[in-house]
Structure formats: C-alpha cells, structure tokens
Design a protein around this motif. Structure first.
Motif, PDB file in Angstrom:
ATOM      1  N   THR A 558       4.194  47.836 -46.640  1.00 20.48           N
ATOM      2  CA  THR A 558       3.678  46.896 -47.660  1.00 20.48           C
ATOM      3  C   THR A 558       3.208  45.596 -47.000  1.00 20.48           C
ATOM      4  N   ASN A 559       3.886  45.173 -45.935  1.00 14.59           N
ATOM      5  CA  ASN A 559       3.408  43.995 -45.187  1.00 14.59           C
ATOM      6  C   ASN A 559       2.035  44.285 -44.594  1.00 14.59           C
ATOM      7  N   ALA A 560       1.890  45.495 -43.994  1.00 15.14           N
ATOM      8  CA  ALA A 560       0.615  45.861 -43.354  1.00 15.14           C
ATOM      9  C   ALA A 560      -0.510  45.789 -44.383  1.00 15.14           C
ATOM     10  N   ILE A 561      -0.213  46.189 -45.619  1.00 12.55           N
ATOM     11  CA  ILE A 561      -1.230  46.141 -46.685  1.00 12.55           C
ATOM     12  C   ILE A 561      -1.451  44.700 -47.137  1.00 12.55           C
ATOM     13  N   LYS A 562      -0.295  44.009 -47.355  1.00 10.32           N
ATOM     14  CA  LYS A 562      -0.372  42.640 -47.883  1.00 10.32           C
ATOM     15  C   LYS A 562      -1.160  41.719 -46.942  1.00 10.32           C
ATOM     16  N   TYR A 563      -0.883  41.847 -45.622  1.00  8.11           N
ATOM     17  CA  TYR A 563      -1.513  40.920 -44.675  1.00  8.11           C
ATOM     18  C   TYR A 563      -2.844  41.444 -44.122  1.00  8.11           C
ATOM     19  N   SER A 564      -3.437  42.460 -44.816  1.00  2.89           N
ATOM     20  CA  SER A 564      -4.775  42.950 -44.426  1.00  2.89           C
ATOM     21  C   SER A 564      -5.692  42.896 -45.632  1.00  2.89           C
ATOM     22  N   GLY A 589      -5.236  43.767 -40.150  1.00  2.00           N
ATOM     23  CA  GLY A 589      -5.085  42.504 -40.875  1.00  2.00           C
ATOM     24  C   GLY A 589      -5.287  41.240 -40.075  1.00  2.00           C
ATOM     25  N   ILE A 590      -4.616  40.183 -40.555  1.00  2.00           N
ATOM     26  CA  ILE A 590      -4.877  38.821 -40.045  1.00  2.00           C
ATOM     27  C   ILE A 590      -4.270  38.599 -38.663  1.00  2.00           C
ATOM     28  N   GLY A 591      -3.359  39.442 -38.240  1.00  2.00           N
ATOM     29  CA  GLY A 591      -2.753  39.299 -36.911  1.00  2.00           C
ATOM     30  C   GLY A 591      -1.768  38.139 -36.857  1.00  2.00           C
ATOM     31  N   ILE A 592      -1.048  38.047 -35.736  1.00  2.00           N
ATOM     32  CA  ILE A 592       0.006  37.025 -35.601  1.00  2.00           C
ATOM     33  C   ILE A 592      -0.103  36.438 -34.196  1.00  2.00           C
ATOM     34  N   SER A 593      -0.032  35.115 -34.086  1.00  2.00           N
ATOM     35  CA  SER A 593      -0.137  34.482 -32.759  1.00  2.00           C
ATOM     36  C   SER A 593       1.126  34.783 -31.947  1.00  2.00           C
ATOM     37  N   ASN A 599       9.388  34.636 -33.537  1.00  2.00           N
ATOM     38  CA  ASN A 599      10.306  34.242 -34.616  1.00  2.00           C
ATOM     39  C   ASN A 599      10.273  35.123 -35.860  1.00  2.00           C
ATOM     40  N   LEU A 600       9.342  36.100 -35.846  1.00  2.00           N
ATOM     41  CA  LEU A 600       9.109  36.889 -37.063  1.00  2.00           C
ATOM     42  C   LEU A 600      10.366  37.461 -37.705  1.00  2.00           C
ATOM     43  N   PHE A 601      11.331  37.834 -36.854  1.00  2.00           N
ATOM     44  CA  PHE A 601      12.504  38.561 -37.373  1.00  2.00           C
ATOM     45  C   PHE A 601      13.651  37.616 -37.750  1.00  2.00           C
ATOM     46  N   TYR A 605      11.750  33.203 -41.954  1.00  2.00           N
ATOM     47  CA  TYR A 605      10.595  32.766 -41.163  1.00  2.00           C
ATOM     48  C   TYR A 605       9.308  33.331 -41.747  1.00  2.00           C
ATOM     49  N   ARG A 606       8.362  32.437 -41.971  1.00  2.00           N
ATOM     50  CA  ARG A 606       7.035  32.871 -42.428  1.00  2.00           C
ATOM     51  C   ARG A 606       6.002  32.142 -41.577  1.00  2.00           C
ATOM     52  N   VAL A 607       4.921  32.825 -41.251  1.00  3.94           N
ATOM     53  CA  VAL A 607       3.881  32.166 -40.451  1.00  3.94           C
ATOM     54  C   VAL A 607       3.239  31.090 -41.314  1.00  3.94           C
ATOM     55  N   SER A 615       2.299  35.764 -50.951  1.00  2.55           N
ATOM     56  CA  SER A 615       3.635  35.463 -51.481  1.00  2.55           C
ATOM     57  C   SER A 615       4.694  36.180 -50.646  1.00  2.55           C
ATOM     58  N   GLY A 616       5.883  35.649 -50.652  1.00  3.95           N
ATOM     59  CA  GLY A 616       6.962  36.289 -49.895  1.00  3.95           C
ATOM     60  C   GLY A 616       8.073  35.305 -49.591  1.00  3.95           C
ATOM     61  N   LEU A 617       9.195  35.828 -49.135  1.00  6.21           N
ATOM     62  CA  LEU A 617      10.359  34.972 -48.856  1.00  6.21           C
ATOM     63  C   LEU A 617      10.695  34.902 -47.368  1.00  6.21           C
ATOM     64  N   GLY A 618      10.112  35.779 -46.570  1.00  7.30           N
ATOM     65  CA  GLY A 618      10.419  35.763 -45.124  1.00  7.30           C
ATOM     66  C   GLY A 618      11.758  36.381 -44.814  1.00  7.30           C
ATOM     67  N   ILE A 619      12.187  37.384 -45.612  1.00  2.00           N
ATOM     68  CA  ILE A 619      13.480  38.009 -45.304  1.00  2.00           C
ATOM     69  C   ILE A 619      13.353  39.508 -45.034  1.00  2.00           C
ATOM     70  N   GLY A 620      12.188  40.086 -45.363  1.00  2.00           N
ATOM     71  CA  GLY A 620      12.013  41.537 -45.196  1.00  2.00           C
ATOM     72  C   GLY A 620      12.225  41.962 -43.748  1.00  2.00           C
ATOM     73  N   LEU A 621      11.601  41.261 -42.802  1.00  2.00           N
ATOM     74  CA  LEU A 621      11.720  41.652 -41.394  1.00  2.00           C
ATOM     75  C   LEU A 621      13.130  41.386 -40.870  1.00  2.00           C
ATOM     76  N   TYR A 622      13.767  40.349 -41.404  1.00  2.00           N
ATOM     77  CA  TYR A 622      15.148  40.027 -40.998  1.00  2.00           C
ATOM     78  C   TYR A 622      16.076  41.184 -41.380  1.00  2.00           C
ATOM     79  N   ILE A 623      15.903  41.665 -42.621  1.00  2.00           N
ATOM     80  CA  ILE A 623      16.744  42.784 -43.074  1.00  2.00           C
ATOM     81  C   ILE A 623      16.402  44.041 -42.265  1.00  2.00           C
ATOM     82  N   GLY A 644      -5.432  42.246 -36.218  1.00  2.00           N
ATOM     83  CA  GLY A 644      -4.467  43.241 -36.702  1.00  2.00           C
ATOM     84  C   GLY A 644      -3.145  43.207 -35.947  1.00  2.00           C
ATOM     85  N   SER A 645      -2.165  43.948 -36.480  1.00  2.00           N
ATOM     86  CA  SER A 645      -0.827  43.946 -35.865  1.00  2.00           C
ATOM     87  C   SER A 645      -0.288  45.361 -35.817  1.00  2.00           C
ATOM     88  N   THR A 646       0.663  45.567 -34.891  1.00  2.00           N
ATOM     89  CA  THR A 646       1.419  46.814 -34.879  1.00  2.00           C
ATOM     90  C   THR A 646       2.892  46.459 -34.886  1.00  2.00           C
TER      91      THR A 646
HETATM   92  P1  ADP Z   1       7.382  38.020 -46.194  1.00  2.00           P
HETATM   93  O1  ADP Z   1       6.280  38.980 -45.977  1.00  2.00           O
HETATM   94  O2  ADP Z   1       8.087  38.202 -47.471  1.00  2.00           O
HETATM   95  O3  ADP Z   1       6.984  36.615 -45.960  1.00  2.00           O
HETATM   96  P2  ADP Z   1       8.668  39.289 -43.928  1.00  2.00           P
HETATM   97  O4  ADP Z   1      10.018  39.024 -43.317  1.00  2.00           O
HETATM   98  O5  ADP Z   1       8.349  40.669 -44.269  1.00  2.00           O
HETATM   99  O6  ADP Z   1       8.512  38.280 -45.113  1.00  2.00           O
HETATM  100  O7  ADP Z   1       7.594  38.786 -42.873  1.00  2.00           O
HETATM  101  C1  ADP Z   1       7.780  37.534 -42.231  1.00  2.00           C
HETATM  102  C2  ADP Z   1       6.436  36.921 -41.885  1.00  2.00           C
HETATM  103  O8  ADP Z   1       5.821  37.697 -40.886  1.00  2.00           O
HETATM  104  C3  ADP Z   1       5.433  36.938 -43.007  1.00  2.00           C
HETATM  105  O9  ADP Z   1       5.590  35.779 -43.799  1.00  2.00           O
HETATM  106  C4  ADP Z   1       4.101  36.958 -42.308  1.00  2.00           C
HETATM  107  O10 ADP Z   1       3.761  35.624 -41.947  1.00  2.00           O
HETATM  108  C5  ADP Z   1       4.403  37.702 -41.050  1.00  2.00           C
HETATM  109  N1  ADP Z   1       3.986  39.130 -41.119  1.00  2.00           N
HETATM  110  C6  ADP Z   1       4.761  40.187 -41.371  1.00  2.00           C
HETATM  111  N2  ADP Z   1       4.055  41.335 -41.298  1.00  2.00           N
HETATM  112  C7  ADP Z   1       2.785  40.983 -40.989  1.00  2.00           C
HETATM  113  C8  ADP Z   1       1.572  41.711 -40.758  1.00  2.00           C
HETATM  114  N3  ADP Z   1       1.517  43.035 -40.848  1.00  2.00           N
HETATM  115  N4  ADP Z   1       0.467  40.996 -40.421  1.00  2.00           N
HETATM  116  C9  ADP Z   1       0.510  39.655 -40.311  1.00  2.00           C
HETATM  117  N5  ADP Z   1       1.616  38.924 -40.516  1.00  2.00           N
HETATM  118  C10 ADP Z   1       2.746  39.562 -40.851  1.00  2.00           C
END
Ligand code: ADP
Length: 663
Positions: A558-564, A589-593, A599-601, A605-607, A615-623, A644-646
């Motif tokens: 869902t992140n891959a979809i949301k951030y693309s 998608g938008i990719g990540i620096s 810090n993603l996990f 943490y949200r970029v 929208s989001g809370l920044g806890i999905g990757l932590y869990i 894009g990201s992998t």
């Molecule tokens: P959320 O998506 O609810 O903010 P997550 O813990 O899933 O929280 O992700 C943390 C952050 O990582 C996101 O806020 C986003 O900035 C970045 N991120 C996660 N997945 C992607 C992705 N596929 N492409 C770009 N950025 C991502």
C-alpha cells in the motif's frame, strides 16, 4: 758521466736521475751555501715541463708556492734548517705550474749537516697528491653534509619553535656550503606575497624576519614554486628562466639554488641559498639542500599536525569543563579512568567518592544493556567510533538514569576510549507518558468503534430490507471509513504493544507461494490505477505468523501504491538467497533520499518533504521492522529520490521449523 759534467748539469746527471726515473716524484737538491737548486724530474706528467728547465735560485721554488701557503712553508723549512737536530722536513702545499694552475704536493726532504750540525744542503722529493687531497676533500664534504643532516634531523625532533629550526638550518647551510646568503620564505595565503621567516646575508635595515616580499613571478623562488622542482641558477646575469628580483640584485647575488618546502596540504614556501661570486653548484649540493628542505618540511608538517591537535584538545577541554554533557575516559577492560563533573552528577557520585574507588562499567550498567554496550565496544575497537545509542545507567542510589551514549577510540595501544553520555531521563519520561496516553487513547477509541461497527451491521440489514440504494451507498462509505479508523487504532495499539514488549506472535507452517499470492489478491482492490506484478515461486513452507506477515506485505504494497501517484506498476519479487527468502516490493514512485532512508523504520518517522501530500502516521514501517525482526529476518530499503523505491525483507529458510527468533 764525469764529475765535471755532473757539476754542470746538476742533479740530473748523477744517480738521482736514475732514482727519479723509478718514481713520479720531482727530486731536488738545495745547496744552502750557494742557495742554488738542482732538480731531476722522473716519469711525472705534472712536473714534465720542469724537465728541461733549470732552477737556478731557491726563489724560483718559493715563488711557485701558492701565495696562501707560501709564508707557512718558507717559515717552516727555515726553522727546520736552523734547528741543529732536525734531519728531515715535510710539508704539504699548493704548487703553481707553468700555466698558473695549482697542484697539491707532498714535499719531503732530508737535511744534510756537517759535523757541527750546520745544514749544508737539502735533498728532497716532491709528489703530486692533488687527487688524494680532492678525494679527501670530497669525503670530508660528504661527511660534513651527513653530519649536518643528522644533526638537523635530531634538532627537528626536539625544537618546538619552527622559526628557530629554520634559522638553524640556514646556519648549517652557511657552514657546509660556504654561501653568502640564504632564506626561508613562506608563501602567504593570498599567493601573492612571501614572508621571510629566517635567513642571513641580507641588509638588516631593509630585510629582517617577517619582512613581506612581493612574489615576483620571474624570481628564482617563484620559478621553484611554479615548477615544484629544485632550481639551480649558475649566473643570474645571464640566466634566461629567472631574472634577479630587486632583493637579489641589490645584494649582488650571482649564483644560487632553490627548493620548495611542503606543508600537510600543499606548498609552504621556498628555501634558497645564494653566492655573490659565480659558483657552479653540483648535483651533490642540490641533493644536500633538498635533504635539508625535507627535514624542514617534515618539521612544518609535524608542527601543523600538533597545532591542530592542540586546538582540538583545547576545544575538547572546553567541552569537558563546560559540563554540559557527561564525558568519561574508559579502558576497554571496563574501568572508568576519569570523568567530568557532569557525568558524576548524572550518576550521583561526588568526585571524592569517584577517586576513592574505581567505578567499573559493569557496576553501573543494568544487565539488559550489556549486549548493546558490548556491541558498542566492538564497534569502537573495529572502526574507532561507536555511534550514539540509548542505554540506562545505575545511579549510586540504585535508581536509573537514561542516556544517549557514544564513544571514540583515543589510543589503540592503551585501549583508552573517550565516551560521552547525555542525560535523556526527562525526554524518556515524556516519551513514556506519550506512549501511555497513546495506549489508553487507542483502547478508549476501540470500544466505541466496536459499537459503531455493530450498529452499522444492524443498519445494513435494515437498509437491505428497505431496499434503499442511496442509503446503502452511504453506509458502504461509512463502513470503509470505519475500517480505516479501525486499522489506524490497531496500528497504534501495535506500537504500544511493541513498546511494552507485548507483541504476541503466532507461528504456523505456511506454504509461502500461496501466502504471497493470497496477500496480493486481498490488496488488489486498493488501487485501480496500479497493477501488482508478482514474480518468483520458491516452493517452500515457512514457519511464520501469517497475519503479522500479511500486515507487513500490505503495508509495503500500500505504501508502494500510495507514494507512486504517477506510477502504475508495483512489482513483488520473491527469491531464495543463500539460506534466506527475500521478498522485494518495487515501485515507480517519488523515491527516498539517502538521508531519509536511514530513519524510515523509526517510530513516527515521515519524510518531511512529502509528509503534507500523503496521509499517514509513520508507524507502518516501524511495526513491519519489529515483525520481521521477530521472524529472525531483516528489512531494508534502496531508493533514489525521484526514481522509485524497493523495500525488501528477508526471512531465514532453515529456521522455518525451528523455534522462531525472540527479540
Ligand atoms: P506512513 O506511510 O503512514 O507515513 P510508514 O511507516 O509506512 O508510514 O512510512 C514511513 C515514511 O516512509 C512515509 O511517511 C514515507 O515518507 C516513506 N515511505 C514509505 N514507503 C515509501 C515508498 N514506497 N516510497 C516513498 N516513500 C516511502
């Protein structure tokens, strides 16, 4: 040969002539009564021009002695003649040949005396020893250069004043090379001027230490700086590469050499020597000058390094004494050698108490932090740095204090480590309260939500009986939002569980290919724009917590979809790598620096650059990380901003039927 002709032609005609032929010496006889001289020249090339010449008077010999040696030799031989007992005389001096060139000779004579001891005549042999003297001179010069180099190297180690060392160096150069002037010039940062740091032979009224000298681009020094090679100038008056700058012409300089001096980074300046008479400097001369320059360069570099070290030390001392953060010095064996007041205050010890007994690392570290500490010790001994991590210390009163701790290796030999500790008890307390609030709030929210869910089900049944399509659409939408709210609350509760170490896992044996397929199927409805492509079957049964792992997959896809927002494909790849299964989810998608990837996990943490648009809370990757860790695997991301990201996670294969990893 008759006696009479012997008298006429002198020494050449008697047996001396025969003896002379056997040697390369010039044999001579000095009659002290008549003050006439006779000579016989043997095989010597040097004296061959005298073979045909008569030496009528002693003056002739005396005049042939080099003027610098004449007085000494004449005085010496006269004294020998006058002394009643001396039977032998010996002298070494320069002798002038016909073409006015000079040779070094060793002259030995025996003094023939009458019965009263009065000298009658001298019979002598003169030998050309020029070659020997030159060799001796060369050896002497080499020795003096070597001595000077070793003397200067020794001084370079002990002398702390670098300018004093420069002066010592030019003094040595004066002594060894017999030069008229020398200078050490430092290139100023503007690259336009040079400063005289040491030297001699310059007019003291105009040129003293620290005199700024404009860098003349045609000067000898500038040429050396430009070419970065040693420069020899035989004659400044005819030299094409350089023109004598004012300073040199004013001092009537003619010949010279220059070499460059190096600092830690780049060029420090130039070392030059000069003479006022024309001198052809040899290869040995320039090599010697270069050796001196090398010693000076090393001293400059050492001085710079020490300066930087001193600066760093004083900066560190300021930090240590400011007592803003706790600083301690420990050995790798765990003993704390020293600490500042801030550290002692943090732990509740007075300095007296600290000095009375050695505080050891084990005494102040709760057992659950030993592993983290040992990892930090390992890191510091391998890389020299242990990056900051959180831990707790025991205080003197048995309580605990939370700190962020980091360390650097100070000295590998003594295994001394410098560590700092920042008290974060207040922050931790705040975090604890926040967690507590979050946990209570999510629980409190969940109860009414369960009731809402129940009522919507009742409503659904009623609306179905009523057959009102509009109400049915509204209710469906309500259900979607209720579901979303529910999953948010579930996630928040998960965070609380992880924090409290209470996330329960239920492992079971699962056909992994089927599991992935089913999980993807259940997410397909999430976006009509994006197609989810799945490659790779591994044909393995893994022991996993099916629901939790599905939670991870759902979150990543869902992140891959949301951030693309502009992409339309999400790829899910499963493959075996060694003893692991690796699942990768790639988006367009938008990719990540790089900076954010670290810090993603982390929790919440949200970029920042994209947080407002999604929208989001920044806890999905932590869990997700916690779930994967609990499976004994790893999770990571590779990405480039805008490209894009992998996101990948690995699960151990061979542990599938073993006891799962408990962190
Ligand atoms: P959320 O998506 O609810 O903010 P997550 O813990 O899933 O929280 O992700 C943390 C952050 O990582 C996101 O806020 C986003 O900035 C970045 N991120 C996660 N997945 C992607 C992705 N596929 N492409 C770009 N950025 C991502």
């Amino acid at each position: 040969m008759s006696q009479s002709s012997s008298d006429k032609r002198g020494i050449e005609c008697d047996s001396y002539k025969k003896i002379a032929k056997l040697t390369s010496d010039l044999l001579w006889e000095w009659d002290l009564k008549t003050h006439t001289m006779k000579k016989s020249v043997g095989s010597s090339e040097v004296f061959s021009s005298f073979r045909k010449k008569d030496i009528p008077q002693v003056d002739w010999w005396e005049n042939r002695i080099h003027p610098d040696d004449r007085k000494r030799i004449v005085k010496d031989i006269r004294r020998a003649i006058q002394s009643k007992h001396k039977m032998k005389w010996h002298g070494v001096y320069r002798f002038l040949l016909d073409d006015n060139s000079e040779v070094w000779v060793s002259d030995t004579a025996c003094i023939i005396r009458n019965s009263q001891g009065k000298a009658q005549k001298l019979i002598g042999a003169m030998r050309d020893i020029t070659q020997r003297i030159k060799t001796e001179e060369m050896l002497r010069s080499r020795l003096s250069r070597q001595l000077s180099i070793s003397e200067l190297s020794r001084k370079a180690l002990s002398e702390n004043d670098i300018y004093q060392l420069f002066q010592l160096s030019v003094d040595q150069l004066r002594e060894v090379l017999q030069i008229d002037a020398a200078k050490v010039l430092e290139l100023m940062p503007d690259n336009k001027c040079m400063m005289l740091r040491a030297g001699f032979g310059w007019n003291k009224k105009t040129i003293t230490h620290n005199t700024i000298i404009e860098k003349d681009s045609h000067s000898q020094a500038a040429y050396a700086l430009k070419s970065k090679k040693p420069v020899i100038v035989d004659d400044l008056r005819t030299e094409k590469r350089v023109t004598g700058p004012n300073m040199l012409t004013q001092h009537k300089i003619i010949s010279g050499m220059s070499v460059i001096l190096c600092r830690n980074e780049g060029t420090y300046g130039v070392l030059s020597v000069h003479t006022k008479t024309k001198r052809i400097f040899t290869r040995e001369d320039i090599d010697y000058l270069q050796s001196i320059a090398n010693i000076i360069s090393l001293a400059i570099q050492r001085n710079e390094t020490e300066g930087e070290l001193r600066k760093a030390q004083s900066q560190f001392k300021a930090l240590h004494d400011a007592n803003i953060i706790g600083v301690m010095y420990e050995r790798m064996n765990g003993s704390i050698v020293n600490a500042n007041d801030a550290f002692l205050n943090m732990l509740g010890y007075t300095r007296k108490e600290f000095e009375k007994r050695t505080i050891r690392w084990e005494d102040i570290t709760p057992a659950e932090y030993e592993r983290a500490d040992l990892r930090a010790f390992e890191e510091v001994s391998q890389t020299g740095i242990a990056y900051p991590y959180e831990k707790e210390y025991f205080k003197k009163d048995g309580g605990r204090v939370s700190a962020i701790v980091g360390a650097v290796m100070l000295n590998r030999e003594t295994e001394e480590v410098l560590a700092f500790a920042l008290d974060i008890t207040a922050r931790k307390e705040l975090e604890r309260k926040k967690d507590e609030f979050m946990s209570i709030a999510s629980h409190e929210l969940r109860t009414p939500l369960t009731s809402i869910k129940g009522y919507t089900q009742i409503l659904e049944r009623i609306i179905q009986q009523m057959g009102d399509q509009r109400l049915h659409t509204y209710l469906k939408k309500t259900n979607t939002y209720v579901e979303r709210l529910n999953s948010l609350i579930v996630e928040l509760l998960d965070v609380s569980k992880i924090q409290a170490g209470k996330l329960v896992m239920n492992y079971e044996a699962v056909d992994f290919d089927a599991f992935i397929e089913e999980s993807i199927e259940s997410i397909r409805h999430f976006s009509s724009r994006h197609s989810i492509v799945y490659h790779g079957r591994i044909n393995e049964v893994l022991r996993i917590d099916r629901n939790r792992l599905e939670q991870v997959l759902t979150n990543l896809i869902t992140n891959a979809i949301k951030y693309s927002p502009n992409g339309n494909k999400v790829e899910v790849q499963v493959k075996k790598e060694g003893n692991s299964v690796v699942v990768s989810i790639t988006d367009e998608g938008i990719g990540i620096s790089k900076k954010d990837q670290k810090n993603l996990f982390n929790r919440f943490y949200r970029v920042e650059s994209s947080s407002n648009s999604f929208s989001g809370l920044g806890i999905g990757l932590y869990i997700s990380r916690e779930i994967i860790n609990r499976h004994g695997g790893k999770i990571w991301a590779t990405s480039k901003k805008g490209e894009g990201s992998t996101f990948s996670f690995s699960l151990p294969l061979q542990e599938a039927f073993l006891q799962p990893h408990i962190s």
